[in-house]
Motif scaffolding. Structure first.
Motif, PDB file in Angstrom:
ATOM      1  N   LEU A   1      18.981  18.194 -10.163  1.00  0.00           N
ATOM      2  CA  LEU A   1      19.794  18.680 -11.237  1.00  0.00           C
ATOM      3  C   LEU A   1      19.690  19.916 -11.706  1.00  0.00           C
ATOM      4  CD1 LEU A   1      22.449  17.929 -13.381  1.00  0.00           C
ATOM      5  CD2 LEU A   1      20.529  17.269 -14.858  1.00  0.00           C
ATOM      6  N   LYS A   2      20.390  20.935 -11.207  1.00  0.00           N
ATOM      7  CA  LYS A   2      20.300  22.387 -11.776  1.00  0.00           C
ATOM      8  C   LYS A   2      21.373  22.774 -12.945  1.00  0.00           C
ATOM      9  CE  LYS A   2      20.280  24.593  -7.622  1.00  0.00           C
ATOM     10  NZ  LYS A   2      20.103  25.638  -6.849  1.00  0.00           N
ATOM     11  N   LEU A   3      20.843  23.367 -13.879  1.00  0.00           N
ATOM     12  CA  LEU A   3      21.895  23.463 -15.151  1.00  0.00           C
ATOM     13  C   LEU A   3      21.738  25.237 -15.603  1.00  0.00           C
ATOM     14  CD1 LEU A   3      21.262  20.836 -17.568  1.00  0.00           C
ATOM     15  CD2 LEU A   3      22.965  20.921 -15.901  1.00  0.00           C
ATOM     16  N   LYS A   4      22.678  25.914 -15.541  1.00  0.00           N
ATOM     17  CA  LYS A   4      22.812  27.055 -16.093  1.00  0.00           C
ATOM     18  C   LYS A   4      23.764  27.345 -17.399  1.00  0.00           C
ATOM     19  CE  LYS A   4      22.599  31.530 -13.940  1.00  0.00           C
ATOM     20  NZ  LYS A   4      21.770  32.156 -12.650  1.00  0.00           N
ATOM     21  N   ASN A   5      22.926  27.906 -18.406  1.00  0.00           N
ATOM     22  CA  ASN A   5      23.887  27.935 -19.595  1.00  0.00           C
ATOM     23  C   ASN A   5      24.491  26.862 -19.982  1.00  0.00           C
ATOM     24  OD1 ASN A   5      23.318  30.669 -19.507  1.00  0.00           O
ATOM     25  ND2 ASN A   5      25.221  31.346 -18.551  1.00  0.00           N
ATOM     26  N   PHE A   6      23.769  25.651 -19.779  1.00  0.00           N
ATOM     27  CA  PHE A   6      24.508  24.260 -20.181  1.00  0.00           C
ATOM     28  C   PHE A   6      23.761  23.941 -21.538  1.00  0.00           C
ATOM     29  CE2 PHE A   6      24.903  19.684 -20.727  1.00  0.00           C
ATOM     30  CZ  PHE A   6      26.250  19.390 -20.263  1.00  0.00           C
TER      31      PHE A   6
END
Ligand SMILES: Nc1ncnc2c1ncn2[C@@H]1O[C@H](COP(=O)(O)OP(=O)(O)OP(=O)(O)O)[C@@H](O)[C@H]1O
Ligand SMILES: [Mg+2]
Length: 377
Positions: A6-11
């Motif tokens: 799982l990769k999140l950016k600005n979440f």
């Protein structure tokens, strides 16, 4: 199916994180307000394209930023699938499966199914009809992804009809030809939604009833679909009516309500006004059941959702449990953990590991969340 990465950016509260999962039992622990639920929300969003706790995508974007990105690697039937969502308002969100753009939501969510069980779900029976419809619609879309487009089409027609009614300003002498057109479209799409909901509830109830019996020591659960179009329908029997029957009733009811809708300047009946209710031994659980009994109903529903997904799409959904274990007593906790089985990837959030049996903790991959950072421990 399993989520591997799982990769999140600005979440929400996360800048840029990448998590790799190597187990089917994942535990996120951490103090309050660190970002545990946010992680589950991201996984759930992949499966439903909406959040279980807000209705606006912009809330998911980290404060001060203008986009967010959720990326995941899933393994389903031994095939790796890369899922990518870019939320960048006011543009439409961009969905990609294995790098290919998908315009239809159903083509995206058909790749991943999740069942989410949060503390808020425990209030499902006492909550608003809106909450129950959201639960029902999301649960259906996990099994029948095309439902999501039908629902969105219905909602668009409803909005257009409402705008039209507002413009009429209660004028009974105005030409209402356009209203007839909206009503016809609303009846066609709405009757189909109701038909699908009834069939889903019929199948779900069969499983939920037996789970409920086991947990509650023989109490009998019945689910009702409370429709503004065809009245209250017990979901215990296969319905004697088809889509046509619902459509005819829909058109007739809209005709009957036409004047009222013009006066009130809103659409007062339809699939968007329907509700679901639960009866334990013939008593309305919303009014009469204790808190524990209501929790048993919700637990039975969630376990039934899991089983129905397995039955219909031949693979286990990912189970997301947000803080609920602490809210369940020993009996219900054990029932839940035993029922999950080894093939269901389960992601649990909790403040600490106190609520878990040693046996359960043996095979668990634990991550600690602290100040928007995630540490594997
Ligand atoms: N859009 C956003 N941008 C930045 N931060 C956000 C955003 N939305 C929520 N947050 C913050 O994320 C933090 C963590 O939220 P989350 O609900 O995931 O916490 P939690 O670890 O589950 O806590 P609890 O144990 O109380 O349930 C909150 O402090 C909240 O203020
Ligand atoms: Mg939380």
């Amino acid at each position: 199916m399993f989520i591997k990465k799982l990769k999140l950016k600005n979440f929400r509260n996360y800048n840029d994180i990448e998590l790799n999962f190597n187990s089917d039992k994942i535990l996120f622990i951490g103090k309050n307000a660190q970002g545990k639920t946010n992680l589950l929300e991201a996984v759930y969003y992949l499966s439903a394209l909406n959040s279980f706790r807000c209705n606006s995508d912009s809330e998911l974007i980290k404060w001060g930023e203008n986009f967010c990105n959720i990326n995941a690697e899933i393994k389903k039937f031994d095939i790796d699938i890369d899922l990518d969502i870019l939320i960048n308002p006011p543009s439409r969100k961009k969905l990609k499966v294995n790098g290919l753009n998908k315009n239809k939501s159903s083509e995206f969510i058909s790749n991943i199914s999740a069942v989410c069980f949060t503390v808020n779900d425990l209030l499902l029976l006492r909550g608003s009809p809106d909450d129950r419809r959201k639960w029902l619609d999301n649960a259906i879309s996990q099994i029948f992804p095309a439902y999501i487009e039908r629902l969105s089409k219905y909602n668009k027609i409803k909005t257009q009809k409402n705008n039209y009614l507002k413009n009429l300003k209660g004028n009974m002498t105005a030409d209402t030809a356009m209203l007839d057109i909206w009503n016809e479209q609303l009846a066609v799409t709405g009757s189909n939604l109701i038909f699908i909901r009834l069939n889903f509830l019929y199948e779900l109830q069969k499983i939920a009833k037996s789970k409920h019996k086991q947990i509650s020591n023989s109490e009998d659960l019945t689910i009702f679909y409370n429709s503004s179009i065809i009245g209250d329908v017990a979901c215990s029997e296969k319905f004697p009516f088809n889509n046509e029957y619902i459509l005819e009733n829909f058109k007739q009811k809209l005709e009957e309500k036409k004047q009222e809708e013009i006066i009130r300047a809103q659409s007062v009946i339809g699939a968007h006004r329907d509700d679901v209710s639960f009866y334990i031994n013939n008593n309305d659980a919303k009014k009469y059941a204790s808190q524990g009994q209501q929790r048993t109903v919700v637990l039975s529903l969630k376990l039934a959702e899991l089983e129905l997904i397995k039955e219909k799409i031949n693979t286990n959904a990912i189970l997301l449990l947000d803080d609920v274990l602490a809210e369940l007593d020993d009996l219900r906790q054990n029932f839940l953990l035993d029922a999950i089985g080894n093939e269901t990837q389960t992601i649990i959030t909790s403040v600490d590991t106190l609520h878990f049996k040693e046996e359960y903790l043996k095979n668990v991959e634990i991550f600690e969340i602290k100040n928007s950072e995630v540490y594997k421990i």
